[in-house]
Scaffold this active site. Structure first.
Site, PDB file in Angstrom:
ATOM      1  N   ASN A   1       0.874  -1.178   0.000  1.00 21.58           N
ATOM      2  CA  ASN A   1       0.000   0.000   0.000  1.00 21.58           C
ATOM      3  C   ASN A   1       0.910   1.227   0.000  1.00 21.58           C
ATOM      4  OD1 ASN A   1      -1.771   2.074   0.523  1.00 21.58           O
ATOM      5  ND2 ASN A   1      -2.277   1.425   2.609  1.00 21.58           N
TER       6      ASN A   1
ATOM      7  N   LYS B   1       0.118   4.246  -0.283  1.00 25.71           N
ATOM      8  CA  LYS B   1      -0.527   5.438   0.289  1.00 25.71           C
ATOM      9  C   LYS B   1      -0.310   6.641  -0.652  1.00 25.71           C
ATOM     10  CE  LYS B   1       0.159   3.388   4.773  1.00 25.71           C
ATOM     11  NZ  LYS B   1       0.021   3.543   6.184  1.00 25.71           N
TER      12      LYS B   1
ATOM     13  N   HIS C   1      -9.561   1.016   4.956  1.00 23.09           N
ATOM     14  CA  HIS C   1      -8.289   1.247   5.660  1.00 23.09           C
ATOM     15  C   HIS C   1      -8.539   2.243   6.802  1.00 23.09           C
ATOM     16  CE1 HIS C   1      -4.174   2.430   6.492  1.00 23.09           C
ATOM     17  NE2 HIS C   1      -3.786   1.349   5.823  1.00 23.09           N
TER      18      HIS C   1
ATOM     19  N   GLU D   1      -6.902   4.658   7.785  1.00 25.67           N
ATOM     20  CA  GLU D   1      -6.633   6.056   7.427  1.00 25.67           C
ATOM     21  C   GLU D   1      -7.798   6.666   6.651  1.00 25.67           C
ATOM     22  OE1 GLU D   1      -2.768   5.532   5.636  1.00 25.67           O
ATOM     23  OE2 GLU D   1      -1.944   5.018   7.597  1.00 25.67           O
TER      24      GLU D   1
ATOM     25  N   GLU E   1      -5.483  -5.155  10.502  1.00 23.56           N
ATOM     26  CA  GLU E   1      -4.444  -4.158  10.741  1.00 23.56           C
ATOM     27  C   GLU E   1      -4.746  -3.390  12.032  1.00 23.56           C
ATOM     28  OE1 GLU E   1      -2.435  -2.943   6.782  1.00 23.56           O
ATOM     29  OE2 GLU E   1      -4.134  -1.634   7.129  1.00 23.56           O
TER      30      GLU E   1
ATOM     31  N   GLY F   1       2.507   1.844  10.903  1.00 19.33           N
ATOM     32  CA  GLY F   1       3.530   2.894  10.792  1.00 19.33           C
ATOM     33  C   GLY F   1       4.210   3.254  12.098  1.00 19.33           C
TER      34      GLY F   1
ATOM     35  N   SER G   1       3.379  -2.498  10.390  1.00 18.50           N
ATOM     36  CA  SER G   1       4.831  -2.538  10.614  1.00 18.50           C
ATOM     37  C   SER G   1       5.466  -3.875  10.249  1.00 18.50           C
ATOM     38  CB  SER G   1       5.142  -2.155  12.070  1.00 18.50           C
ATOM     39  OG  SER G   1       4.711  -0.832  12.324  1.00 18.50           O
TER      40      SER G   1
HETATM   41  C1  PEP Z   1      -0.829   0.054   6.168  1.00 20.55           C
HETATM   42  O1  PEP Z   1      -1.033   1.253   6.272  1.00 20.55           O
HETATM   43  O2  PEP Z   1      -1.610  -0.656   5.514  1.00 20.55           O
HETATM   44  C2  PEP Z   1       0.349  -0.488   6.833  1.00 20.55           C
HETATM   45  C3  PEP Z   1       0.326  -1.740   7.171  1.00 20.55           C
HETATM   46  O3  PEP Z   1       1.389   0.388   7.056  1.00 20.55           O
HETATM   47  P1  PEP Z   1       2.830   0.033   7.697  1.00 20.55           P
HETATM   48  O4  PEP Z   1       3.298  -1.263   7.085  1.00 20.55           O
HETATM   49  O5  PEP Z   1       3.696   1.172   7.357  1.00 20.55           O
HETATM   50  O6  PEP Z   1       2.607  -0.145   9.171  1.00 20.55           O
END
Ligand code: PEP
Length: 254
Positions: free
Chosen positions: A10, A12, A93, A95, A165, A171, A211
């Site tokens: 992803n 973003k 998601h 976000e 998630e 992040g 992460s």
């Molecule tokens: C995400 O936003 O889908 C995600 C998993 O981000 P990160 O791997 O940076 O934690």
């Protein structure tokens, strides 16, 4: 599980045409990791360029509108994503839920629209740190997922992927424990079977996201009921993203 591990990047709101070289490098490396399915979701502006260049990886979007078209300034429909060469869309998601106030009912409408346009969907779910600390993570995620998923999915049910998630892990460098991941994925699996029948027991992949890096990917992807990873930050370079794909390949080969 009859499906290959699914490793999805992803990107973003990262990436201009300068990032196409990274997409090409991911695509070339993916040709050496055929036991794993690799895909990336760049910004809308790069879907078609990545589609034109990719020989192995699928390209998808990070969101879509719930309607096919019309007076919706600034929005992109699932049919437009498919027309640009997109094969899937990430929905729900955290976000989008937080930054755009997206509620479960809207996310369900987007999912139905995406399936109708022939896209596969990756439905995200996850709890906040506060919800986990209160011991309510499993109940919260099951309720959120049930309300966000389409009521029915026409065959094949493998068009659906779920991504668990935890918001506090995205992040931040923090990851859920393997025990917590196994528990949550097991509960999500039971929910999927109750909603869509026995086939959802083997054909729907449940990804972990939050992460994931090359260093922790093997143990996470090797955990019960984990069908791959949804990767944010570590998907932005071919080296780190394909390090995760390599770890997934090793988990398949044992
Ligand atoms: C995400 O936003 O889908 C995600 C998993 O981000 P990160 O791997 O940076 O934690």
């Amino acid at each position: 599980m009859t499906q290959r591990p699914y490793i999805v990047g992803n990107w973003k709101m990262h990436g201009t045409r300068a990032m196409l070289s990274e997409a090409r490098a991911i695509d070339r490396a993916a040709q050496r990791h055929m036991k794993v399915e690799v895909a990336i979701a760049p910004p809308y502006t790069l879907i078609h360029p990545v589609h034109r260049e990719a020989e192995q990886i699928a390209v998808g979007a990070q969101d879509c509108h719930e309607h096919d078209g019309g007076a919706h300034t600034g929005d992109i429909s699932a049919a437009m994503i498919a027309d640009a060469g997109g094969k899937f869309v990430i929905l729900g998601h955290s976000e989008r839920r937080e930054g755009h106030g997206e509620k479960d009912a809207l996310i369900r409408a987007k999912a139905e629209s995406a399936l109708a346009a022939g896209l596969r969907i990756i439905m995200c779910c996850g709890e906040s740190g506060e919800t986990r600390d209160k011991g309510n993570a499993v109940a919260f995620v099951k309720k959120q997922l049930k309300a966000s998923l389409p009521k029915e999915i026409e065959e094949p049910v493998e068009k659906l992927t779920v991504a668990y998630e935890p918001i506090w892990a995205i992040g931040t460098g923090k990851t859920a424990t393997l025990e917590d991941i196994a528990e949550m994925h097991g509960e999500i699996r039971k929910l999927l079977v109750s909603l869509y029948g026995e086939e959802a027991g083997s054909e729907v992949r449940i990804l972990y996201g939050g992460s994931v890096k090359p260093e922790n990917a093997a143990e996470i992807i090797g955990t019960a009921e984990v069908g791959g990873a949804l990767v944010g930050g570590a998907s932005l370079t071919a080296d780190s993203f394909m390090g995760i794909a390599m770890a997934a390949t090793e988990s398949v080969e044992g």
